[in-house]
Design a protein around this motif. Structure first.
Motif, PDB file in Angstrom:
ATOM      1  N   GLY A 107       0.590  -1.249   0.148  1.00 38.81           N
ATOM      2  CA  GLY A 107       0.020   0.010  -0.098  1.00 38.81           C
ATOM      3  C   GLY A 107       0.637   1.130  -0.091  1.00 38.81           C
ATOM      4  N   SER A 108       0.490   2.460   0.346  1.00 39.71           N
ATOM      5  CA  SER A 108       0.813   3.835   0.144  1.00 39.71           C
ATOM      6  C   SER A 108       0.488   4.502   1.601  1.00 39.71           C
ATOM      7  CB  SER A 108       0.605   4.502  -0.738  1.00 39.71           C
ATOM      8  OG  SER A 108       0.878   5.886  -0.720  1.00 39.71           O
ATOM      9  N   HIS A 109       1.741   4.203   2.591  1.00 39.90           N
ATOM     10  CA  HIS A 109       1.336   4.920   3.994  1.00 39.90           C
ATOM     11  C   HIS A 109       1.657   6.421   3.766  1.00 39.90           C
ATOM     12  CE1 HIS A 109       1.147   5.064   7.997  1.00 39.90           C
ATOM     13  NE2 HIS A 109       2.265   5.888   8.191  1.00 39.90           N
ATOM     14  N   THR A 110       2.764   6.646   2.925  1.00 42.75           N
ATOM     15  CA  THR A 110       2.933   7.978   2.683  1.00 42.75           C
ATOM     16  C   THR A 110       3.190   8.052   1.115  1.00 42.75           C
ATOM     17  OG1 THR A 110       5.481   8.026   2.997  1.00 42.75           O
ATOM     18  CG2 THR A 110       3.881   8.558   4.724  1.00 42.75           C
ATOM     19  N   LEU A 111       3.247   9.184   0.444  1.00 51.27           N
ATOM     20  CA  LEU A 111       3.629   9.236  -0.894  1.00 51.27           C
ATOM     21  C   LEU A 111       4.194  10.755  -1.138  1.00 51.27           C
ATOM     22  CD1 LEU A 111       1.165  11.238  -2.390  1.00 51.27           C
ATOM     23  CD2 LEU A 111      -0.155   9.391  -2.279  1.00 51.27           C
ATOM     24  N   THR A 112       5.404  10.780  -1.933  1.00 53.17           N
ATOM     25  CA  THR A 112       5.999  11.849  -2.342  1.00 53.17           C
ATOM     26  C   THR A 112       6.248  12.390  -3.565  1.00 53.17           C
ATOM     27  OG1 THR A 112       7.708  11.399  -0.481  1.00 53.17           O
ATOM     28  CG2 THR A 112       8.336  13.144  -2.007  1.00 53.17           C
ATOM     29  N   LEU A 113       5.573  13.586  -4.245  1.00 50.83           N
ATOM     30  CA  LEU A 113       5.749  14.051  -5.444  1.00 50.83           C
ATOM     31  C   LEU A 113       7.087  14.396  -5.673  1.00 50.83           C
ATOM     32  CD1 LEU A 113       3.407  14.996  -7.807  1.00 50.83           C
ATOM     33  CD2 LEU A 113       4.148  17.213  -6.960  1.00 50.83           C
ATOM     34  N   VAL A 114       7.593  13.915  -6.757  1.00 50.74           N
ATOM     35  CA  VAL A 114       8.935  14.102  -7.479  1.00 50.74           C
ATOM     36  C   VAL A 114       8.647  14.455  -8.819  1.00 50.74           C
ATOM     37  CG1 VAL A 114      11.100  13.407  -7.806  1.00 50.74           C
ATOM     38  CG2 VAL A 114       9.840  12.228  -6.195  1.00 50.74           C
ATOM     39  N   PRO A 115       9.085  15.694  -9.233  1.00 47.39           N
ATOM     40  CA  PRO A 115       8.955  16.431 -10.614  1.00 47.39           C
ATOM     41  C   PRO A 115       9.935  15.450 -11.431  1.00 47.39           C
ATOM     42  CG  PRO A 115       8.717  18.198  -9.083  1.00 47.39           C
ATOM     43  CD  PRO A 115       9.108  17.006  -8.226  1.00 47.39           C
ATOM     44  N   ASP A 116       9.719  15.325 -12.744  1.00 50.35           N
ATOM     45  CA  ASP A 116      10.586  14.813 -13.663  1.00 50.35           C
ATOM     46  C   ASP A 116      11.618  15.811 -14.240  1.00 50.35           C
ATOM     47  OD1 ASP A 116      12.153  13.113 -15.352  1.00 50.35           O
ATOM     48  OD2 ASP A 116      10.119  12.717 -16.790  1.00 50.35           O
ATOM     49  N   ASN A 117      12.748  15.633 -14.180  1.00 51.45           N
ATOM     50  CA  ASN A 117      13.840  16.519 -14.433  1.00 51.45           C
ATOM     51  C   ASN A 117      13.981  16.816 -16.066  1.00 51.45           C
ATOM     52  OD1 ASN A 117      15.072  14.155 -14.583  1.00 51.45           O
ATOM     53  ND2 ASN A 117      16.776  14.572 -13.285  1.00 51.45           N
ATOM     54  N   ARG A 118      13.399  15.951 -16.593  1.00 49.86           N
ATOM     55  CA  ARG A 118      13.390  15.961 -18.196  1.00 49.86           C
ATOM     56  C   ARG A 118      11.935  16.201 -18.878  1.00 49.86           C
ATOM     57  NH1 ARG A 118      16.412  11.844 -16.722  1.00 49.86           N
ATOM     58  NH2 ARG A 118      14.842  10.113 -17.281  1.00 49.86           N
TER      59      ARG A 118
END
Length: 455
Positions: free
Chosen positions: A161-172
């Protein structure tokens, strides 16, 4: 005689007055009564929005976009209009049970993390035992281009599952990644059996979010990480990850370990260095300073529902630990500098421990606001890594004077001039801070904030 156009006596008086106003807040002499509100001179509540029917679960994390704040809840999420922070307005409430419903936002996309075994991925699912192989856990994607009527787009199942989620922008590209952290490992759980020393990475094509999918499951701890002990939880992947995309850097709070990661390849994060702390029982979350030269890690001693802000626990456990990042590249290390814990003792009926917070954008200083469950909301300065100090606070008294009840601020973040606190039971609190040390932050505006995605 004059100094700078003012009599010396007047200059002295002005300096004295400023020193008194900016002094470290004194700890309260007594614990406040049930639901009694107390605060330092520089922090005050300007609004409260109680949870709306039919939500009965705990409020959880916050995310911000434009003039809106999104509040996660075990039962779903609520979108508030905060153009007037003194009078938040409900734009929509989406019933979608799936504790803890951690939230992040990117443009018109809202991401919801489900860390509860469900019959399926819909918002009408019901609970299943985690021992059931067919149970579903993972992340859900919503389109909030019309915030009054969010639209369910898709869901992606993830291991544990997903206890936490972190948004990560793509660098490309304009696509985004989600780093999914999970916990609750057991040999009895077919989708979350040990060893679980990895995270899941979901790629979300922004132009086609329905195509979101798991693209990697990087193994962060090939040696298993910290094995655990009678008083400390062992490493099982990570609990939460904070990223600093501009520096291709991340900090992982991984239950038994604190780590720095190189994320220059978004699909292949790798551990650069790590740290362990004799006083930490549960590495919970991380916050960089604005220059990426320090990390504040939190220790969620007791897991959240326990009273850890008392003399028996002491000042170094259930606290923050400040680490300086020294060296360059793969030679970077985490060097411990000090602990910070709120200076006010709490009642034994109050769950209190270090929890989620964010930086207040003050140029040249490291100041953050942080939630401490029923310990309230603390504003503290760690510009001097070795000598952190609290400069403001706001808190409610205990939920009960006779029994331990779980509640308080889950997350407290600064956004465009105000502090927003998600209280598990009491709803959304909006606080105002007026202090010369953070005045410049009021001129900093941003159009989006996910506290675990630092810019």
């Amino acid at each position: 005689m004059k100094s700078g156009g003012k009599p010396i006596a007047l200059v002295a008086a002005t300096v004295t007055a400023f020193s008194l106003l900016t002094a470290t807040p004194a700890a309260a002499a007594t614990i406040p009564g049930v639901d009694e509100i107390r605060s330092s001179w520089n922090v005050r509540q300007i609004a409260n929005m109680p949870k709306q029917t039919p939500f009965t679960g705990h409020n959880t994390d916050l995310a911000f976009t434009g003039d809106k704040v999104i509040v996660g809840n075990y039962d779903g999420f609520t979108i508030y209009d905060v153009r007037n922070p003194r009078s938040p307005q409900v734009l929509s409430q989406v019933l979608c049970p799936g504790p803890g419903n951690d939230v992040s936002v990117s443009g018109n996309l809202l991401f919801l993390g489900t860390d509860s075994s469900r019959t399926n991925s819909s918002c009408t699912s019901s609970t299943l035992p985690r021992s059931e192989k067919t149970a579903w856990e993972g992340i859900k994607v919503f389109d909030i281009s019309n915030p009054r009527s969010p639209r369910y787009v898709t869901a992606v199942e993830t291991d544990c599952g997903s206890h936490t989620l972190t948004l990560v922008p793509d660098n490309r590209s304009k696509d985004v990644y989600l780093y999914i952290s999970s916990l609750g490992v057991s040999p009895l759980f077919p989708d979350c059996a040990p060893p679980h020393d990895s995270i899941s990475i979901v790629k979300v094509p922004v132009r086609n979010p329905a195509a979101a999918a798991v693209v990697a499951k990087p193994l962060l701890f090939p040696d298993g990480g910290f094995p655990g002990s009678d008083t400390k939880i062992g490493t099982q992947g990570c609990h939460d990850i904070t990223v600093f995309p501009a520096m291709d850097l991340a900090a992982g709070a991984c239950m038994g370990d604190g780590v720095l990661l190189d994320i220059s390849d978004r699909e292949k994060p790798r551990v650069i260095t790590g740290a362990r702390d004799e006083n930490f029982a549960f590495w919970h979350s991380a916050t960089f300073n604005s220059t990426g030269t320090k990390v504040v890690f939190t220790d969620e001693l007791g897991g959240g529902p326990s009273p850890m802000c008392n003399p028996q626990t002491g000042p170094d456990r259930g606290a923050d630990a400040i680490y300086d990042i020294v060296g360059r590249g793969d030679n970077r290390k985490l060097e411990f500098r000090s602990y910070f814990k709120i200076p006010r003792p709490n009642a034994d009926t109050e769950n209190c421990v270090a929890h989620n917070g964010s930086l207040i954008p003050v140029a040249g200083r490291d100041i953050m606001v942080q939630a401490w469950y029923q310990g309230g909301v603390s504003v503290w300065d760690f510009t001097n890594s070795a000598k952190p100090k609290e400069i403001g606070y706001w808190e409610r008294g205990p939920l009960s004077a006779t029994e331990l009840m779980t509640g308080g601020s889950w997350s407290a973040y600064y956004y465009n001039g105000h502090i927003y606190s998600s209280d598990m039971r009491k709803g959304l609190d909006v606080l105002e801070i007026n202090d010369p040390r953070v005045l410049s932050a009021k001129f900093v505006r941003t159009d989006e904030l996910n506290a675990q995605t630092q810019r």
